[in-house]
Design a protein around this motif. Structure first.
Motif, PDB file in Angstrom:
ATOM      1  N   ASN A   4      -3.086  17.034 -11.749  1.00 42.67           N
ATOM      2  CA  ASN A   4      -4.413  16.882 -11.172  1.00 42.67           C
ATOM      3  C   ASN A   4      -5.472  17.375 -12.153  1.00 42.67           C
ATOM      4  O   ASN A   4      -6.554  16.800 -12.260  1.00 42.67           O
ATOM      5  CB  ASN A   4      -4.501  17.649  -9.850  1.00 42.67           C
ATOM      6  N   MET A   7      -6.249  14.574 -14.491  1.00 39.09           N
ATOM      7  CA  MET A   7      -7.037  13.535 -13.827  1.00 39.09           C
ATOM      8  C   MET A   7      -8.495  13.972 -13.701  1.00 39.09           C
ATOM      9  O   MET A   7      -9.409  13.189 -13.907  1.00 39.09           O
ATOM     10  CB  MET A   7      -6.436  13.226 -12.444  1.00 39.09           C
ATOM     11  N   ILE A  47      -3.424   7.224 -16.729  1.00 39.11           N
ATOM     12  CA  ILE A  47      -2.985   7.461 -15.360  1.00 39.11           C
ATOM     13  C   ILE A  47      -3.154   6.188 -14.529  1.00 39.11           C
ATOM     14  O   ILE A  47      -4.185   5.528 -14.611  1.00 39.11           O
ATOM     15  CB  ILE A  47      -3.788   8.614 -14.723  1.00 39.11           C
ATOM     16  N   VAL A  49      -4.144   4.015 -11.534  1.00 39.53           N
ATOM     17  CA  VAL A  49      -5.199   4.124 -10.524  1.00 39.53           C
ATOM     18  C   VAL A  49      -5.035   2.968  -9.537  1.00 39.53           C
ATOM     19  O   VAL A  49      -4.320   2.006  -9.821  1.00 39.53           O
ATOM     20  CB  VAL A  49      -6.609   4.098 -11.165  1.00 39.53           C
ATOM     21  N   VAL A  62      -2.239   3.932  -4.774  1.00 39.59           N
ATOM     22  CA  VAL A  62      -1.869   5.136  -5.504  1.00 39.59           C
ATOM     23  C   VAL A  62      -2.712   6.294  -4.989  1.00 39.59           C
ATOM     24  O   VAL A  62      -3.927   6.202  -4.912  1.00 39.59           O
ATOM     25  CB  VAL A  62      -2.116   4.976  -7.022  1.00 39.59           C
ATOM     26  N   HIS A  63      -2.084   7.335  -4.559  1.00 40.16           N
ATOM     27  CA  HIS A  63      -2.785   8.542  -4.120  1.00 40.16           C
ATOM     28  C   HIS A  63      -1.809   9.703  -4.176  1.00 40.16           C
ATOM     29  O   HIS A  63      -0.649   9.527  -4.493  1.00 40.16           O
ATOM     30  CB  HIS A  63      -3.383   8.374  -2.721  1.00 40.16           C
ATOM     31  N   TYR A  69       6.236   7.109  -5.823  1.00 37.38           N
ATOM     32  CA  TYR A  69       6.440   8.111  -6.862  1.00 37.38           C
ATOM     33  C   TYR A  69       7.776   8.773  -6.603  1.00 37.38           C
ATOM     34  O   TYR A  69       8.076   9.157  -5.482  1.00 37.38           O
ATOM     35  CB  TYR A  69       5.293   9.124  -6.864  1.00 37.38           C
ATOM     36  N   THR A  74       2.122  15.565  -8.309  1.00 38.88           N
ATOM     37  CA  THR A  74       0.816  15.154  -7.809  1.00 38.88           C
ATOM     38  C   THR A  74       0.836  13.789  -7.142  1.00 38.88           C
ATOM     39  O   THR A  74      -0.062  13.467  -6.380  1.00 38.88           O
ATOM     40  CB  THR A  74      -0.194  15.077  -8.970  1.00 38.88           C
ATOM     41  N   PHE A  76       0.568  11.072  -8.939  1.00 39.77           N
ATOM     42  CA  PHE A  76       0.005  10.166  -9.935  1.00 39.77           C
ATOM     43  C   PHE A  76       1.117   9.655 -10.840  1.00 39.77           C
ATOM     44  O   PHE A  76       2.105  10.345 -11.084  1.00 39.77           O
ATOM     45  CB  PHE A  76      -1.047  10.872 -10.791  1.00 39.77           C
TER      46      PHE A  76
END
Length: 167
Positions: A4, A7, A47, A49, A62-63, A69, A74, A76
């Protein structure tokens, strides 16, 4: 795994620092899609998005803790060095750079900053920022402030290139 912290490192294209309040505030997209809009273009090189494709799967959602994942963290996904299927790179040996011109420029900026030649330091750092269409660094920083700004530039420019963490 993108952190994070990495990001958040990528500022807005207009030079403002990234802020969660700007992304999740009143009237913003409830899924936080705005957090990825109009950011430093190097974010999209590093990264995944919303709207990116990773292994030809639409990653529009994506979140944090995305179900696709496959590890703790995270949520990401890293995009640096991801070779997409059905692209012009498929079945072609990858050519990974060991040292890029951006590294030469940022190393020179660091050396000039430490030697007290701020004009050259700004010149070299801003060449890297110009590559992705970002505005020049704010003038008037002292040596320590410029050093911190340069470390951030290195974070954004060299994410997942195996030496950023050693900076």
């Amino acid at each position: 795994v993108p952190t994070n912290e990495l990001m958040e490192c990528f500022a807005r294209q207009d030079g403002r620092n990234f802020s969660y309040e700007d992304s999740y505030g009143e009237g913003q997209n409830p899924e936080g899609i705005a957090m990825f809009a109009e950011r430093d273009p190097r974010l999209y090189e590093n990264i995944a998005v919303p709207g990116d494709y990773w292994d030809n799967e639409n990653m529009a959602k994506v979140h944090i803790n995305h179900p696709n994942y496959r590890a703790d963290g995270t949520g990401f996904l890293a995009m640096k060095y991801v070779l997409q299927k059905d692209s012009d790179r498929e079945n072609v040996p990858p050519h990974w750079s060991l040292m890029r011109y951006s590294e030469v420029l940022l190393n020179a900026a660091e050396a000039h900053n430490e030697a007290g030649d701020q004009s050259k330091a700004y010149e070299y750092a801003n060449l890297v920022r110009a590559r992705v269409g970002l505005p020049a660094l704010a003038e008037g920083m002292n040596k320590e402030q410029f050093r911190a700004a340069l470390i951030r530039e290195r974070d954004c420019e060299f994410g997942f290139e195996e030496f950023r963490w050693f900076d």
